[in-house]
Motif scaffolding. Structure first.
Motif, mmCIF file in Angstrom:
data_model
loop_
_atom_site.group_PDB
_atom_site.id
_atom_site.type_symbol
_atom_site.label_atom_id
_atom_site.label_comp_id
_atom_site.label_asym_id
_atom_site.label_seq_id
_atom_site.Cartn_x
_atom_site.Cartn_y
_atom_site.Cartn_z
ATOM 1 N N TYR A 1 0.837 -1.197 0.000
ATOM 2 C CA TYR A 1 0.000 0.000 0.000
ATOM 3 C C TYR A 1 0.874 1.249 0.000
ATOM 4 O O TYR A 1 0.635 2.186 -0.774
ATOM 5 N N GLN B 1 2.550 1.653 -3.391
ATOM 6 C CA GLN B 1 1.609 2.112 -4.410
ATOM 7 C C GLN B 1 1.267 3.581 -4.221
ATOM 8 O O GLN B 1 1.123 4.319 -5.196
ATOM 9 N N ARG B 2 1.151 4.022 -2.991
ATOM 10 C CA ARG B 2 0.882 5.448 -2.736
ATOM 11 C C ARG B 2 2.058 6.300 -3.220
ATOM 12 O O ARG B 2 1.863 7.365 -3.801
ATOM 13 N N ARG B 3 3.281 5.818 -2.999
ATOM 14 C CA ARG B 3 4.471 6.527 -3.463
ATOM 15 C C ARG B 3 4.484 6.591 -4.985
ATOM 16 O O ARG B 3 4.783 7.628 -5.577
#
Length: 135
Positions: A34, A37-39
């Motif tokens: 998570y 993926q946010r990065r």
């Protein structure tokens, strides 16, 4: 009555610790994914913003290049074009080669690039390490 000393780690506590560790281990990978993926989303949004800025810059340039007056101004500035019937002057600055040539400072002529290349080939054929400049 003597109280029997209970062990520090009971069976229930051990099972509870194992369950908590298993839950933590099972959540570690999804949380890491998570965060990654946010990065990646943040990087892609930044890349998209840069692309949009570049697109806007190119659109502005396209719009300016469609303007005939802008094209005339560019031709005068960059290519030194002169409109028919107009007197145009080119001012040479002090650092140009024409000024130094007029001052009488003789500069030695450098040989053409192909002469230097051929001399380096000859030097390599003869086994010499360096090439002397042609005089």
């Amino acid at each position: 009555m003597s109280l029997a000393k209970r062990p520090q780690l009971t069976g229930r506590a051990a099972i509870l610790a194992v369950v908590v560790c298993a839950i933590a281990m099972s959540l570690a990978y999804p949380v890491r994914e998570y965060v990654a993926q946010r990065r990646q989303i943040a990087q892609l949004e930044e890349q998209q913003a840069r692309a949009l800025q570049k697109l806007q810059t190119l659109e502005e340039r396209r719009r300016r290049l469609e303007d005939p007056e802008y094209i005339k101004r560019l031709a005068k500035e960059r290519l030194h074009y002169c409109e028919p019937g107009a007197k145009c002057y080119v001012v040479l600055d002090e650092g140009s080669g024409a000024t130094t040539a007029r001052a009488g400072a003789e500069q030695p002529d450098k040989p053409a690039w192909y002469v230097t290349l051929w001399k380096s080939v000859e030097a390599a054929d003869q086994g010499r390490g360096t090439v002397q400049a042609a005089r």
